[in-house]
Design a protein around this motif. Sequence first.
Motif, PDB file in Angstrom:
ATOM      1  N   LEU A  49      -8.594  12.445  -2.997  1.00 45.84           N
ATOM      2  CA  LEU A  49      -8.735  12.525  -4.453  1.00 45.84           C
ATOM      3  C   LEU A  49      -7.809  11.555  -5.177  1.00 45.84           C
ATOM      4  CD1 LEU A  49      -9.070  16.393  -4.819  1.00 45.84           C
ATOM      5  CD2 LEU A  49     -10.875  14.670  -5.151  1.00 45.84           C
ATOM      6  N   GLY A  50      -7.107  10.716  -4.425  1.00 44.00           N
ATOM      7  CA  GLY A  50      -6.273   9.691  -5.039  1.00 44.00           C
ATOM      8  C   GLY A  50      -4.818  10.071  -5.246  1.00 44.00           C
ATOM      9  N   TYR A  51      -4.380  11.209  -4.722  1.00 45.90           N
ATOM     10  CA  TYR A  51      -2.971  11.584  -4.823  1.00 45.90           C
ATOM     11  C   TYR A  51      -2.184  10.723  -3.836  1.00 45.90           C
ATOM     12  CZ  TYR A  51      -3.992  15.432  -7.924  1.00 45.90           C
ATOM     13  OH  TYR A  51      -4.382  16.162  -9.018  1.00 45.90           O
ATOM     14  N   THR A  52      -1.069  10.181  -4.300  1.00 45.40           N
ATOM     15  CA  THR A  52      -0.334   9.220  -3.482  1.00 45.40           C
ATOM     16  C   THR A  52       1.015   9.721  -2.987  1.00 45.40           C
ATOM     17  OG1 THR A  52       0.618   8.222  -5.477  1.00 45.40           O
ATOM     18  CG2 THR A  52      -1.418   7.248  -4.628  1.00 45.40           C
ATOM     19  N   GLY A  53       1.635  10.653  -3.655  1.00 43.56           N
ATOM     20  CA  GLY A  53       2.987  11.092  -3.278  1.00 43.56           C
ATOM     21  C   GLY A  53       2.974  12.442  -2.621  1.00 43.56           C
ATOM     22  N   TYR A  54       2.288  12.564  -1.518  1.00 42.39           N
ATOM     23  CA  TYR A  54       2.084  13.852  -0.869  1.00 42.39           C
ATOM     24  C   TYR A  54       2.654  13.846   0.537  1.00 42.39           C
ATOM     25  CZ  TYR A  54      -1.386  10.984   1.285  1.00 42.39           C
ATOM     26  OH  TYR A  54      -1.988   9.957   1.946  1.00 42.39           O
ATOM     27  N   GLY A  55       2.730  15.022   1.097  1.00 45.48           N
ATOM     28  CA  GLY A  55       3.150  15.183   2.482  1.00 45.48           C
ATOM     29  C   GLY A  55       2.843  16.588   2.930  1.00 45.48           C
ATOM     30  N   GLU A  56       3.078  16.816   4.179  1.00 49.50           N
ATOM     31  CA  GLU A  56       2.797  18.120   4.761  1.00 49.50           C
ATOM     32  C   GLU A  56       4.057  18.600   5.455  1.00 49.50           C
ATOM     33  OE1 GLU A  56       0.656  19.837   8.703  1.00 49.50           O
ATOM     34  OE2 GLU A  56       0.664  17.703   8.272  1.00 49.50           O
TER      35      GLU A  56
END
Length: 109
Positions: free
Chosen positions: A95-102
């Motif tokens: 969806l275009g989210y760029t600053g993510y992580g798991e």
Amino acid sequence: MAGAPTVSLPELRSLLASGRARLIDVRSREEAAAGTIPGALNIPVSELESALQMEPAAFQALYSAEKPKRDDENLIFFCQMGKRGLRATQLAQGLGYTGYGEASPAGGD
């Protein structure tokens, strides 16, 4: 979990201590009600795609929280074992989210 940035426990602790992490618990409401990381927002993975596409006001009304922005840094998804956290991370990426992580232990749920 190849293909998704993973946040280690020491990194997560540092981000939480500095107030720089936005945590999203993607487990079911029942699981989250039994206990979660303080300050985490619960959005079950089954709702995440539609939630991230909502208008900010609708998101606020439904989740009582500000909708994450696509460029928010340190948007971290977690579950119990890692499978749903990975799925959530991949959904956000799509969806275009760029600053993510798991953040997850080993394994899958």
